[in-house]
Design a protein around this motif. Structure first.
Motif, short mmCIF file in Angstrom:
data_model
loop_
_atom_site.label_atom_id
_atom_site.label_comp_id
_atom_site.label_asym_id
_atom_site.label_seq_id
_atom_site.Cartn_x
_atom_site.Cartn_y
_atom_site.Cartn_z
N ASN A 1 58.13 -99.99 -53.03
CA ASN A 1 57.77 -99.25 -54.24
C ASN A 1 58.60 -97.98 -54.23
OD1 ASN A 1 56.63 -97.35 -56.01
ND2 ASN A 1 54.83 -97.05 -54.73
N GLN B 1 57.31 -95.77 -58.23
CA GLN B 1 56.61 -96.46 -59.31
C GLN B 1 55.20 -95.93 -59.52
OE1 GLN B 1 57.90 -100.65 -57.88
NE2 GLN B 1 57.54 -100.88 -60.06
N THR B 2 54.59 -95.40 -58.49
CA THR B 2 53.26 -94.84 -58.64
C THR B 2 53.27 -93.33 -58.73
OG1 THR B 2 52.98 -94.91 -56.24
CG2 THR B 2 52.09 -96.75 -57.49
N GLU B 3 54.29 -92.70 -58.14
CA GLU B 3 54.34 -91.25 -58.13
C GLU B 3 55.77 -90.79 -57.91
OE1 GLU B 3 52.24 -87.53 -55.69
OE2 GLU B 3 51.57 -89.59 -55.39
N ARG C 1 52.34 -102.06 -58.98
CA ARG C 1 53.11 -100.82 -58.89
C ARG C 1 53.15 -100.26 -57.47
NH1 ARG C 1 54.14 -98.53 -63.78
NH2 ARG C 1 54.26 -96.43 -62.90
N THR C 2 52.48 -100.93 -56.53
CA THR C 2 52.42 -100.42 -55.16
C THR C 2 53.11 -101.40 -54.21
OG1 THR C 2 50.34 -101.50 -54.59
CG2 THR C 2 50.20 -99.35 -55.69
N LEU D 1 44.53 -98.59 -57.38
CA LEU D 1 45.74 -98.54 -58.19
C LEU D 1 46.14 -99.94 -58.65
CD1 LEU D 1 47.92 -96.03 -56.10
CD2 LEU D 1 46.58 -95.54 -58.17
N GLY E 1 42.63 -92.31 -59.23
CA GLY E 1 42.69 -93.52 -60.02
C GLY E 1 41.61 -93.67 -61.08
#
Length: 271
Positions: free
Chosen positions: A208, A211-213, A147-148, A143, A63
């Motif tokens: 999620n 959205q983050t990965e 988004r999590t 993060l 991050g």
């Protein structure tokens, strides 16, 4: 005469861990320049682009960097994250650990403990799955909360006015451009986001989905103390190939049981 409050000059260590030094220099470049190309970073450090890419990959993972559509690197959310200033988080982590480890063993997925600080979430602890295909340890990451899964369920506990302060773009910025760390939303997007959070609060968990990965999904559920004040959340991160089976399976019930156990142990903790 030397000021008694001044500190002596810190000398360069005689033994340098080169990879650590290069990573720290990349952080300084991100801090001072704001935008860094891979080629420029490699030239500045005198290393191969492939080596610079590996260093940036770790900064992205933790991050400390984000990458835009032109593949330039910018400071990530962890760069501006000060200390949480919450002495209760150690006790919170210690009491949550056995329940998280039990849940990880039961569901076969990695379980994370997060708290929200403003518009960010911090991963305090990870209980990693023993499965061959699993999501890795996220402990220490910072993060964007929206988004999590854990961040969404924590944001869902806030009122609309507080959410507006965090995310609604002021009218006089309606045409303003965005940068990789900007979380402000125009009103139509903000309204959709608030509606999504309302649904999360009603269902009792958040999702999620990549959205983050890419390839990763997660389920988040809030943790409260005896006074029903929000402490943090647990999230269960799963490879997206197992997302559908968990959505239809017992995972949400398993998470509720784990949260009940954690809440019984952390009942007297005051944030």
């Amino acid at each position: 005469m030397q000021n008694k409050r001044s500190r002596p000059m810190i000398e360069r260590p005689t033994y340098l861990v080169e990879s650590v030094d290069n990573a720290l220099r990349l952080l300084q470049m991100l801090r001072d320049l704001g935008s860094v190309r891979l080629k420029d970073a490699a030239e500045e450090l005198g290393i191969a682009p492939s080596t610079a890419h590996r260093l940036f990959a770790m900064l992205l993972y933790r991050g400390f960097a984000v990458q835009d559509e032109k593949r330039r690197y910018h400071p990530g959310p962890a760069m501006g994250a000060g200390p949480a200033l919450r002495g209760w988080t150690r006790e919170f982590t210690d009491w949550s650990r056995p329940h998280m480890e039990a849940l990880a063993g039961e569901c076969g997925e990695t379980v994370n403990l997060v708290i929200r600080v403003g518009a960010q979430v911090r991963f305090l602890l990870s209980a990693e799955s023993s499965e061959m295909l699993r999501v890795s340890d996220r402990q220490g990451q910072v993060l964007a909360a929206e988004r999590t899964a854990g961040g969404k369920i924590l944001l869902a506990q806030l009122g609309r006015d507080t959410l507006a302060q965090l995310y609604l773009r002021p009218d006089d910025r309606a045409d303003a451009g965005s940068w990789p760390g900007d979380r402000r939303m125009p009103r139509t997007q903000f309204d959709r986001f608030v509606h999504e959070l309302d649904n999360c609060r009603s269902s009792g968990f958040a999702i999620n989905l990549q959205q983050t990965e890419a390839g990763i999904a997660a389920f988040g559920m809030v943790i409260r103390n005896h006074a029903r004040r929000t402490l943090g959340a647990i999230s269960v991160a799963v490879p997206v190939v197992r997302y559908a089976q968990h959505l239809r399976g017992p995972l949400v019930t398993q998470m509720r049981n784990a949260v009940a156990g954690i809440e019984a142990d952390v009942a007297v903790i005051e944030p």
